[in-house]
Scaffold this motif. Structure first.
Motif, PDB file in Angstrom:
ATOM      1  N   ALA A  93       0.980  -1.029  -0.148  1.00 47.53           N
ATOM      2  CA  ALA A  93       0.023   0.106  -0.067  1.00 47.53           C
ATOM      3  C   ALA A  93       0.969   1.337  -0.119  1.00 47.53           C
ATOM      4  CB  ALA A  93      -0.818  -0.010   1.321  1.00 47.53           C
ATOM      5  N   MET A  94       0.832   2.133  -0.947  1.00 46.41           N
ATOM      6  CA  MET A  94       1.782   3.179  -1.155  1.00 46.41           C
ATOM      7  C   MET A  94       1.077   4.148  -2.103  1.00 46.41           C
ATOM      8  SD  MET A  94       5.010   1.278  -2.764  1.00 46.41           S
ATOM      9  CE  MET A  94       4.723  -0.199  -1.796  1.00 46.41           C
ATOM     10  N   ASN A  95       1.771   5.178  -2.178  1.00 48.77           N
ATOM     11  CA  ASN A  95       1.355   6.235  -3.566  1.00 48.77           C
ATOM     12  C   ASN A  95       1.725   5.571  -4.883  1.00 48.77           C
ATOM     13  OD1 ASN A  95       2.850   8.353  -5.165  1.00 48.77           O
ATOM     14  ND2 ASN A  95       1.538   9.656  -4.308  1.00 48.77           N
ATOM     15  N   VAL A  96       1.004   6.090  -5.681  1.00 48.94           N
ATOM     16  CA  VAL A  96       1.155   5.262  -7.142  1.00 48.94           C
ATOM     17  C   VAL A  96       2.551   5.681  -7.686  1.00 48.94           C
ATOM     18  CG1 VAL A  96      -0.066   7.304  -8.158  1.00 48.94           C
ATOM     19  CG2 VAL A  96       0.244   5.251  -9.306  1.00 48.94           C
ATOM     20  N   PRO A 145      -1.253  -4.667  -5.167  1.00 46.34           N
ATOM     21  CA  PRO A 145      -2.214  -3.729  -4.877  1.00 46.34           C
ATOM     22  C   PRO A 145      -3.294  -3.357  -5.689  1.00 46.34           C
ATOM     23  CG  PRO A 145      -0.194  -2.386  -5.497  1.00 46.34           C
ATOM     24  CD  PRO A 145       0.170  -3.964  -5.527  1.00 46.34           C
ATOM     25  N   ASN A 146      -4.355  -2.772  -5.357  1.00 48.51           N
ATOM     26  CA  ASN A 146      -5.356  -2.517  -6.020  1.00 48.51           C
ATOM     27  C   ASN A 146      -5.394  -0.939  -6.757  1.00 48.51           C
ATOM     28  OD1 ASN A 146      -6.577  -5.012  -5.752  1.00 48.51           O
ATOM     29  ND2 ASN A 146      -8.145  -4.237  -4.287  1.00 48.51           N
ATOM     30  N   GLU A 147      -5.996  -0.924  -8.029  1.00 46.37           N
ATOM     31  CA  GLU A 147      -5.844   0.444  -8.450  1.00 46.37           C
ATOM     32  C   GLU A 147      -7.173   1.189  -7.905  1.00 46.37           C
ATOM     33  OE1 GLU A 147      -5.339   0.550 -12.896  1.00 46.37           O
ATOM     34  OE2 GLU A 147      -6.549   2.540 -12.930  1.00 46.37           O
ATOM     35  N   GLY A 148      -7.184   2.513  -7.469  1.00 43.75           N
ATOM     36  CA  GLY A 148      -8.123   3.083  -7.037  1.00 43.75           C
ATOM     37  C   GLY A 148      -7.777   4.383  -6.282  1.00 43.75           C
ATOM     38  N   GLU A 149      -8.669   5.054  -5.484  1.00 45.69           N
ATOM     39  CA  GLU A 149      -8.445   6.138  -4.926  1.00 45.69           C
ATOM     40  C   GLU A 149      -7.415   5.924  -3.651  1.00 45.69           C
ATOM     41  OE1 GLU A 149     -11.457   8.801  -3.760  1.00 45.69           O
ATOM     42  OE2 GLU A 149     -12.173   9.013  -5.703  1.00 45.69           O
ATOM     43  N   MET A 150      -6.742   6.758  -3.298  1.00 52.10           N
ATOM     44  CA  MET A 150      -5.706   6.607  -2.096  1.00 52.10           C
ATOM     45  C   MET A 150      -5.866   7.601  -1.049  1.00 52.10           C
ATOM     46  SD  MET A 150      -2.389   5.688  -4.459  1.00 52.10           S
ATOM     47  CE  MET A 150      -2.521   4.594  -5.571  1.00 52.10           C
ATOM     48  N   ALA A 151      -5.259   7.281   0.109  1.00 51.63           N
ATOM     49  CA  ALA A 151      -5.148   8.290   1.140  1.00 51.63           C
ATOM     50  C   ALA A 151      -4.769   9.516   0.741  1.00 51.63           C
ATOM     51  CB  ALA A 151      -4.594   7.716   2.513  1.00 51.63           C
ATOM     52  N   CYS A 152      -3.551   9.604  -0.149  1.00 47.87           N
ATOM     53  CA  CYS A 152      -3.040  10.977  -0.215  1.00 47.87           C
ATOM     54  C   CYS A 152      -3.953  11.755  -1.142  1.00 47.87           C
ATOM     55  CB  CYS A 152      -1.811  10.648  -0.877  1.00 47.87           C
ATOM     56  SG  CYS A 152      -1.743   9.614  -2.126  1.00 47.87           S
ATOM     57  N   GLY A 153      -5.097  11.111  -1.734  1.00 51.11           N
ATOM     58  CA  GLY A 153      -5.886  12.042  -2.761  1.00 51.11           C
ATOM     59  C   GLY A 153      -5.809  11.658  -4.067  1.00 51.11           C
ATOM     60  N   GLU A 154      -4.864  10.842  -4.518  1.00 47.60           N
ATOM     61  CA  GLU A 154      -4.383  10.382  -5.633  1.00 47.60           C
ATOM     62  C   GLU A 154      -5.096   9.077  -6.189  1.00 47.60           C
ATOM     63  OE1 GLU A 154      -0.587  11.353  -7.685  1.00 47.60           O
ATOM     64  OE2 GLU A 154       0.235  11.697  -5.537  1.00 47.60           O
ATOM     65  N   TYR A 155      -4.964   8.882  -7.429  1.00 43.84           N
ATOM     66  CA  TYR A 155      -5.682   7.453  -8.271  1.00 43.84           C
ATOM     67  C   TYR A 155      -4.928   6.734  -8.796  1.00 43.84           C
ATOM     68  CZ  TYR A 155      -9.171   4.988 -10.251  1.00 43.84           C
ATOM     69  OH  TYR A 155      -9.973   3.737 -10.811  1.00 43.84           O
ATOM     70  N   GLY A 156      -4.756   5.480  -8.615  1.00 43.09           N
ATOM     71  CA  GLY A 156      -3.856   4.690  -9.670  1.00 43.09           C
ATOM     72  C   GLY A 156      -3.530   3.351  -8.783  1.00 43.09           C
ATOM     73  N   PRO A 157      -2.628   2.553  -9.123  1.00 46.77           N
ATOM     74  CA  PRO A 157      -2.313   1.464  -8.390  1.00 46.77           C
ATOM     75  C   PRO A 157      -1.444   1.637  -7.292  1.00 46.77           C
ATOM     76  CG  PRO A 157      -0.854   1.568 -10.213  1.00 46.77           C
ATOM     77  CD  PRO A 157      -1.918   2.705 -10.583  1.00 46.77           C
ATOM     78  N   GLY A 158      -1.789   0.935  -6.213  1.00 47.83           N
ATOM     79  CA  GLY A 158      -1.022   1.464  -4.997  1.00 47.83           C
ATOM     80  C   GLY A 158      -1.974   1.372  -3.757  1.00 47.83           C
ATOM     81  N   ARG A 159      -3.183   1.176  -4.194  1.00 51.08           N
ATOM     82  CA  ARG A 159      -4.208   1.111  -2.905  1.00 51.08           C
ATOM     83  C   ARG A 159      -4.116  -0.243  -2.481  1.00 51.08           C
ATOM     84  NH1 ARG A 159      -9.573   3.248  -1.806  1.00 51.08           N
ATOM     85  NH2 ARG A 159     -10.858   1.392  -0.927  1.00 51.08           N
ATOM     86  N   MET A 160      -4.202  -0.468  -1.067  1.00 46.60           N
ATOM     87  CA  MET A 160      -4.095  -1.956  -0.548  1.00 46.60           C
ATOM     88  C   MET A 160      -5.204  -2.790  -0.934  1.00 46.60           C
ATOM     89  SD  MET A 160      -3.456  -2.917   3.350  1.00 46.60           S
ATOM     90  CE  MET A 160      -5.074  -2.846   4.000  1.00 46.60           C
ATOM     91  N   ALA A 161      -5.053  -3.968  -1.177  1.00 46.15           N
ATOM     92  CA  ALA A 161      -6.132  -4.871  -1.449  1.00 46.15           C
ATOM     93  C   ALA A 161      -7.195  -4.820  -0.546  1.00 46.15           C
ATOM     94  CB  ALA A 161      -5.370  -6.502  -1.533  1.00 46.15           C
TER      95      ALA A 161
END
Ligand code: CTP
Length: 340
Positions: free
Chosen positions: A64-67, A92-108
């Motif tokens: 889980a991390m920034n894209v 990881p999955n693609e989606g919205e992240m805690a940092c507000g960005e979108y892309g792969p890096g969102r935890m499963a």
């Protein structure tokens, strides 16, 4: 994380930590870019990284991390290293992240992580067994930029390693430079030459079973040049001299410390397949030989299908032509049954 890990954490906080086998699986969720980097390098400078280095328990990470951190070549290198070390990865999955960005890096999603844990803990007939698999071609250097190789893609050995893993085995996968990627969830050891493959195999033993699917070069160039060979203008082609490579299958079958309980070789033949393979089984001293016809017209070497004959001490069985995955599953089941 496994509840035993919490116990261990508490123990550590009390100052008496005993890092030994604590669980059947350690789950790291979320696995940050930093923790993955530490794991890939074998660093141990805090409790989590120390525990992960000092355990022989399987590890599942849920990155889980920034894209851009995920896409960074350093993270991708670390990921490849972790996979090669046998670490299981979910997401990881693609989606919205805690940092507000979108892309792969969102935890499963938690349910996906639970499913991965269940798959990892599935009790197969080979649970607790160590199986060694060799795969792919070997490359034998002529000079620093040229080598002798063969047409093996590594597809059958790779499928077999995955099938053995799926039955619960701990798999060590020793592979030459194959054209298909190694499977997840196995320990990968990459080699180039036959002699390196033998050394890697010996280092990986003992094993309960060993399957030799690699297309090992029978000869290496004895007079390989230290520098790139140059034309000298005379029109004379260089004369290569060959030396025989060690026979890895025969060496393991006859090892003084005792061979694995089951040793399985492959026999790549282009004529009188069964007779040659039957003789090969006796000559190499292995328990079974999986024989196949690799004549170019069969399309087997480098192709998706295989038609094999399983030769054991009690006879020969012709299997119908099927996908290499299906051959792998059937062979893995036979290996599981033989180990009991
Ligand atoms: N093998 C090995 N080490 C070698 C050569 C072969 O471990 N140096 C293994 C292969 O991985 C395979 C089996 O031996 O499991 C048979 O390989 P194959 O190429 O069919 O046989 P060869 O040893 O080359 O015998 P021949 O020259 O008679 O075909």
């Amino acid at each position: 994380m496994h509840s035993d890990l919490f116990d261990l954490t508490a123990e550590a906080e009390m100052g008496h930590i005993q890092l030994s086998r604590v669980a059947d699986l350690i789950v790291v969720a979320p696995a940050t870019a930093d923790l993955m980097a530490k794991m890939a390098q074998g660093r141990a400078d805090d409790l989590a990284s120390t525990l992960l280095l000092a355990t022989d328990t399987r590890v599942l990470v849920a990155p889980a991390m920034n894209v851009r951190m995920w896409d960074h070549p350093a993270t991708q290198r670390n990921l490849a290293q972790l996979r090669a070390d046998g670490v299981l990865v979910v997401g990881p999955n693609e989606g919205e992240m805690a940092c507000g960005e979108y892309g792969p890096g969102r935890m499963a999603e938690p349910l996906e992580i639970v499913a991965a844990v269940q798959a990892a803990l599935a009790e197969g007939p080979l649970a607790g067994r160590h199986v060694l698999v060799t795969s792919g071609p070997t490359h034998e250097p002529i000079d620093p930029v040229r080598y002798i190789a063969n047409r093996s893609s590594g597809a059958q050995g790779t499928a077999l390693a995955a099938a053995l893993r799926d039955l619960g085995a701990k798999v060590t996968f020793v592979t030459g430079p194959a054209s298909v990627p190694p499977p997840d969830g196995v320990t990968v050891v990459k080699v180039e030459t036959a002699r390196q493959m033998l050394a890697a195999v010996e280092a990986a033993l003992p094993a309960d079973a060993a399957v030799f699917a690699a297309a090992v070069a029978d000869w290496r160039v004895a007079n390989a040049a230290g520098q790139k060979m140059k034309k000298d203008g005379s029109g004379q082609a260089p004369a290569l001299q060959f030396a025989e490579n060690p026979d890895i299958l025969a060496t393991v079958s006859k090892r003084a410390e005792g061979p694995p309980q089951l040793v399985v070789g492959f026999a790549a033949e282009t004529e009188t397949v069964q007779a040659h393979a039957t003789a090969k089984r006796l000559r190499k001293g292995c328990d079974w030989i999986v024989a196949n016809d690799v004549s170019p017209e069969t399309g087997i070497m480098g192709g998706a299908e295989n038609a094999v004959t399983l030769i054991t001490a009690t006879g020969a069985e012709d299997w119908p032509r099927m996908g290499k995955d299906a051959v792998a599953r059937r062979l893995a089941e036979r290996i599981a049954a033989a180990l009991g």
